[in-house]
Design an enzyme around this catalytic site. Structure first.
Site, PDB file in Angstrom:
ATOM      1  N   HIS A  50      59.141  77.119  37.787  1.00 24.68           N
ATOM      2  CA  HIS A  50      57.770  77.628  37.672  1.00 24.68           C
ATOM      3  C   HIS A  50      57.047  77.548  39.016  1.00 24.68           C
ATOM      4  O   HIS A  50      56.452  76.517  39.342  1.00 24.68           O
ATOM      5  CB  HIS A  50      57.014  76.798  36.634  1.00 24.68           C
ATOM      6  N   HIS A 280      54.291  82.661  36.606  1.00 26.58           N
ATOM      7  CA  HIS A 280      54.273  81.373  35.894  1.00 26.58           C
ATOM      8  C   HIS A 280      55.633  80.681  35.852  1.00 26.58           C
ATOM      9  O   HIS A 280      55.754  79.537  36.282  1.00 26.58           O
ATOM     10  CB  HIS A 280      53.758  81.562  34.458  1.00 26.58           C
ATOM     11  N   GLU A 430      45.634  60.326  15.264  1.00 26.16           N
ATOM     12  CA  GLU A 430      46.962  59.706  15.309  1.00 26.16           C
ATOM     13  C   GLU A 430      47.768  60.163  16.534  1.00 26.16           C
ATOM     14  O   GLU A 430      48.448  59.366  17.181  1.00 26.16           O
ATOM     15  CB  GLU A 430      47.757  60.023  14.032  1.00 26.16           C
ATOM     16  N   HIS A 492      50.273  61.803   0.439  1.00 23.33           N
ATOM     17  CA  HIS A 492      50.265  60.551   1.186  1.00 23.33           C
ATOM     18  C   HIS A 492      51.572  59.769   1.060  1.00 23.33           C
ATOM     19  O   HIS A 492      51.714  58.711   1.665  1.00 23.33           O
ATOM     20  CB  HIS A 492      49.108  59.664   0.708  1.00 23.33           C
TER      21      HIS A 492
HETATM   22  C1  LIG Z   1      53.557  71.809  23.461  1.00 24.21           C
HETATM   23  C2  LIG Z   1      54.069  72.911  24.313  1.00 24.21           C
HETATM   24  N1  LIG Z   1      54.061  74.165  23.830  1.00 24.21           N
HETATM   25  C3  LIG Z   1      54.550  75.183  24.562  1.00 24.21           C
HETATM   26  C4  LIG Z   1      55.084  74.950  25.796  1.00 24.21           C
HETATM   27  C5  LIG Z   1      55.701  76.092  26.596  1.00 24.21           C
HETATM   28  N2  LIG Z   1      54.786  76.408  27.728  1.00 24.21           N
HETATM   29  C6  LIG Z   1      55.006  75.959  28.956  1.00 24.21           C
HETATM   30  S1  LIG Z   1      53.741  76.323  29.996  1.00 24.21           S
HETATM   31  C7  LIG Z   1      52.913  77.145  28.784  1.00 24.21           C
HETATM   32  C8  LIG Z   1      51.562  77.718  29.004  1.00 24.21           C
HETATM   33  C9  LIG Z   1      51.328  78.187  30.365  1.00 24.21           C
HETATM   34  O1  LIG Z   1      49.951  78.315  30.604  1.00 24.21           O
HETATM   35  P1  LIG Z   1      49.194  77.216  31.409  1.00 24.21           P
HETATM   36  O2  LIG Z   1      49.268  75.948  30.732  1.00 24.21           O
HETATM   37  O3  LIG Z   1      47.842  77.752  31.680  1.00 24.21           O
HETATM   38  O4  LIG Z   1      50.019  77.090  32.751  1.00 24.21           O
HETATM   39  P2  LIG Z   1      50.044  78.098  33.968  1.00 24.21           P
HETATM   40  O5  LIG Z   1      50.806  79.299  33.535  1.00 24.21           O
HETATM   41  O6  LIG Z   1      48.638  78.409  34.297  1.00 24.21           O
HETATM   42  O7  LIG Z   1      50.754  77.338  35.016  1.00 24.21           O
HETATM   43  C10 LIG Z   1      53.633  77.116  27.590  1.00 24.21           C
HETATM   44  C11 LIG Z   1      53.183  77.768  26.350  1.00 24.21           C
HETATM   45  C12 LIG Z   1      55.074  73.634  26.266  1.00 24.21           C
HETATM   46  N3  LIG Z   1      55.566  73.308  27.442  1.00 24.21           N
HETATM   47  N4  LIG Z   1      54.533  72.649  25.519  1.00 24.21           N
END
Ligand SMILES: Cc1ncc(C[n+]2csc(CCOP(=O)(O)OP(=O)(O)O)c2C)c(N)n1
Ligand SMILES: [Mg+2]
Length: 684
Positions: A50, A280, A430, A492
């Protein structure tokens, strides 16, 4: 990218306000570009990763690491270092570049070149324990932010106890994704409530996530959201070093936690992909990298950081040397006992004698005056001895204190007025609780334990999984562990939760059968320095099966014979928790029919299944019929009773009724166990 190609390029500097760098004549932009170049190159070489986030947050990270963050690359475990959490773990190359540039010995250029390769310390997402300088494992969005809240709690708590040797900040880089995750709300609300003013979140406000513009799915005003939760929040241009530095400067003396929304461009510098989701999570490609080098004015070959820029980075990392030395001196002036206690706590070493004495005392009291009690009550009974013996224990509950029995009579609640309190009212949070506990354990100096209902382990699960992955000692007290909770009904009543928790590697799931086993399981959970534990405890009363003073911790074997057969056993009954008493009654019913049975209590599958084969065989034995009893689903039990064993438990959800009626209704009774054994013996 070849040296040739870049050297022919006309340099177009990016326009930005730049303050004089405090450490050298090298401009912040050049230092930040070193991060960008390493991120582009490493991702390109790995053909995966990334680049967008490291390129976007490079300016912010440069200001933070060169002017504010208190750290010493020579001693990544310095107890009073500032903690830095990259909650947006997908931007791992940002962290690896920073560790390399600031001179962490383990983070070599070779390690950067081996990004995401087997055995390399530059794993796809940052992994605690794998890479020096990585404070927590991140990647599952939102977790890092919530870990940081726990770190900040631990800092305040230890500062209240040890004074000036604990005085550091916790910094977080969080992304849109971190802030969209529900866990972030729990974490933010708790931090605001506890006024964790040394927690500083740098929000990568780039308006982009994987699917594209953030506006596809989100329209929250994050500044207002944080403010509503009791934070100080502001916005800065995340590419303006002066503005970033000013915001961080202001944050140093805040009386509330601080959020700085840094407006950035994802993939900053990439000619076509900057500002787009395409930067990304995939390599930029050779052409785009070439263009980025031109745009950034970075004319150096791949993985090549010019000596003056590297030197500027390394010099900036020397900032804290004096602070570190002063801290060591301060530690030396602590009163001898206090110093030894601080060092013990930070090392995570238990007061072995005090723990042994506390457990022995509990067992002696129970031997002297046996009592029927719920294991949640037995837990409180054990805690009454453990809490004074182990000052590092910090308990809590997610708004079920009176039901979980996790607060002893003498425990003070932690509050803004008194951070030395050892009981945390986590609120109905939690997930945030479990993740904050991970942060506390990672911080060191404390052993966190929680309280909630076992059925809500689902709400904690992502954080429990990470505790197991990181090998951290956090202890979850989870009560109301079966249909035995009765009237609250199937919403529960956990049925699949024991199996689901047992499926997590490196997690110990304890289900003690009485008050004595409860004390023993607590001891084992505390002694497990490198893994988390769950204690599954009952709401309903249970007989005390272990009578007499027995100094041995029988639960340490994971399973042991609690009631022997008369002569050779025809039937072996294996049970956990509340069902061990049922098994013991079934044994009597079988005896009345002339069948000899033995009963094995299995308080911890993991410990039992880890035991050497001979020890396991000895406990399982060779009775013709093996019966498993647990008021839960069968999954996982075949490892003990075999696929031809008989299982008495649950096959679906429970129901709402008084618990004794439920046990009868679902056929988890001594009669049912005896009947199942007889049927298997062909004698029904
Ligand atoms: C709980 C979770 N859900 C989904 C993902 C997969 N994932 C990685 S980054 C991302 C989102 C990217 O957007 P952002 O957080 O704004 O990062 P940017 O692209 O701006 O670096 C997702 C959905 C993850 N890592 N963790
Ligand atoms: Mg984003």
């Amino acid at each position: 990218m070849s040296a040739n190609a870049s050297s022919t390029v006309t340099v177009t500097p990016i326009e930005r306000r730049e303050p004089p760098s405090p450490s050298s004549a090298v401009a912040d932009a050049a230092m930040a570009n070193a991060i960008r170049a390493l991120a582009m190159d490493a991702v390109e070489q790995a053909k995966s990763g990334h680049p967008g986030m490291p390129m976007g947050m490079a300016d912010v990270a440069t200001v933070l690491f060169t002017r504010f963050l208190k750290f010493d690359p020579a001693d990544p475990a310095w107890p009073d270092r500032d903690r830095f959490v990259l909650s947006a773990g997908h931007g791992s190359m940002l962290l690896y570049a920073l560790l390399y540039l600031t001179g962490y010995p383990a983070m070599t250029l070779d390690a950067i070149k081996r990004f995401r390769q087997l055995g390399s310390i530059t794993a796809g997402h940052p992994e605690y324990g794998h890479t020096p300088g990585v404070e927590t494992t991140t990647g599952p969005l939102g977790q890092g932010l919530a870990n940081a809240v726990g770190m900040a709690i631990a800092e305040r708590h230890l500062a209240a106890e040890f004074g000036a040797v604990v005085d550091h900040k916790t910094y977080v880089i969080a992304s849109d994704g971190d802030l969209m995750e529900g866990i972030s709300q729990e974490a933010i609300a708790l931090a605001g409530h506890l006024k964790l003013n040394k927690l500083i979140v740098l929000f990568d406000d780039n308006g982009i996530s994987i699917d594209g513009a953030l506006s596809l799915a989100d329209s929250v005003d994050q500044v207002k959201r944080f403010e509503a939760a009791g934070w100080t929040a502001s916005r800065v241009d995340g590419h303006d070093a002066v503005a970033i530095a000013a915001a961080l400067e202001k944050a140093q003396t805040s009386d509330k936690p601080v959020m700085i929304a840094c407006k950035t461009t994802i993939g900053f510098g990439a000619p076509n992909k900057a500002g787009k989701a395409s930067s990304h999570g995939s390599p930029l490609g050779a052409d785009e990298i070439k263009g980025a080098r031109e745009k950034l004015g970075w004319s150096h070959p791949a993985f090549d950081v010019p000596a003056d820029i590297l030197a500027a980075w390394r010099k900036s990392a020397e900032r804290a040397k004096g602070t570190h030395a002063a801290w060591t001196k301060r530690l030396g002036t602590l009163d001898g006992d206090k110093r030894a206690e601080f060092e013990r706590r930070v090392a995570g070493e238990l007061p072995k004698q005090a723990l042994a004495a506390a457990v022995a005392k509990v067992k002696q009291q129970l031997a002297a005056a046996p009592k029927d009690m719920a294991t949640r009550v037995a837990c409180e009974f054990a805690l009454e001895s453990l809490i004074p013996a182990l000052p590092e224990m910090i308990g809590g509950s997610a708004d079920l204190t009176g039901s979980n029995n996790t607060r002893t009579k003498t425990m003070k609640a932690m509050s803004t007025a008194d951070y030395s309190g050892r009981f945390i009212h986590y609120g109905v949070r939690e997930h945030g609780m479990a993740a904050a506990m991970n942060g506390m354990a990672l911080h060191g100096g404390v052993i966190p334990y929680s309280g909630t209902f076992l059925v809500f382990s689902d709400y904690c699960r992502p954080a429990i999984r990470l505790a197991a992955l990181m090998g951290k000692r956090v202890i979850h007290v989870m009560t109301h562990d079966s249909i035995g909770l009765g009237e609250d009904g199937p919403t529960h009543q956990p049925v699949e939760h024991l199996a689901a928790l047992r499926a997590i590697p490196n997690l110990m799931v304890f289900r003690p059968c009485d008050s004595v086993e409860t004390a023993e399981c607590w001891q084992l959970a505390l002694e497990a320095t490198n893994r988390p534990s769950v204690l599954a405890l009952t709401r309903q009363n249970l007989p005390q099966l272990r009578q007499g003073d027995d100094a041995e911790n029988r639960c340490a074997a994971g399973a042991y014979e609690i009631a022997a057969a008369e002569g050779k056993a025809d039937v072996a009954i294996f049970a956990t928790g509340s069902e061990v008493a049922i098994a013991v009654e079934a044994k009597k019913l079988l005896a009345a029919r002339g069948i000899s049975a033995r009963v094995v209590s299995v308080p911890c599958f993991e410990l039992f299944l880890e035991a050497p084969e001979a020890a396991r065989r000895a406990v399982i034995d060779d009775a013709a019929v093996k019966v498993g009893v647990e008021a839960a689903v069968r999954q996982g039990w075949d490892a003990i009773i075999g696929s031809d064993g008989v299982f008495v438990g649950m096959t679906g959800f429970g129901a709402s009724a008084p618990y004794k009626d439920l046990y009868k209704h679902f056929g988890v009774t001594p009669e049912a166990v005896a009947a199942a054994a007889l049927s298997k013996l062909g004698k029904s």
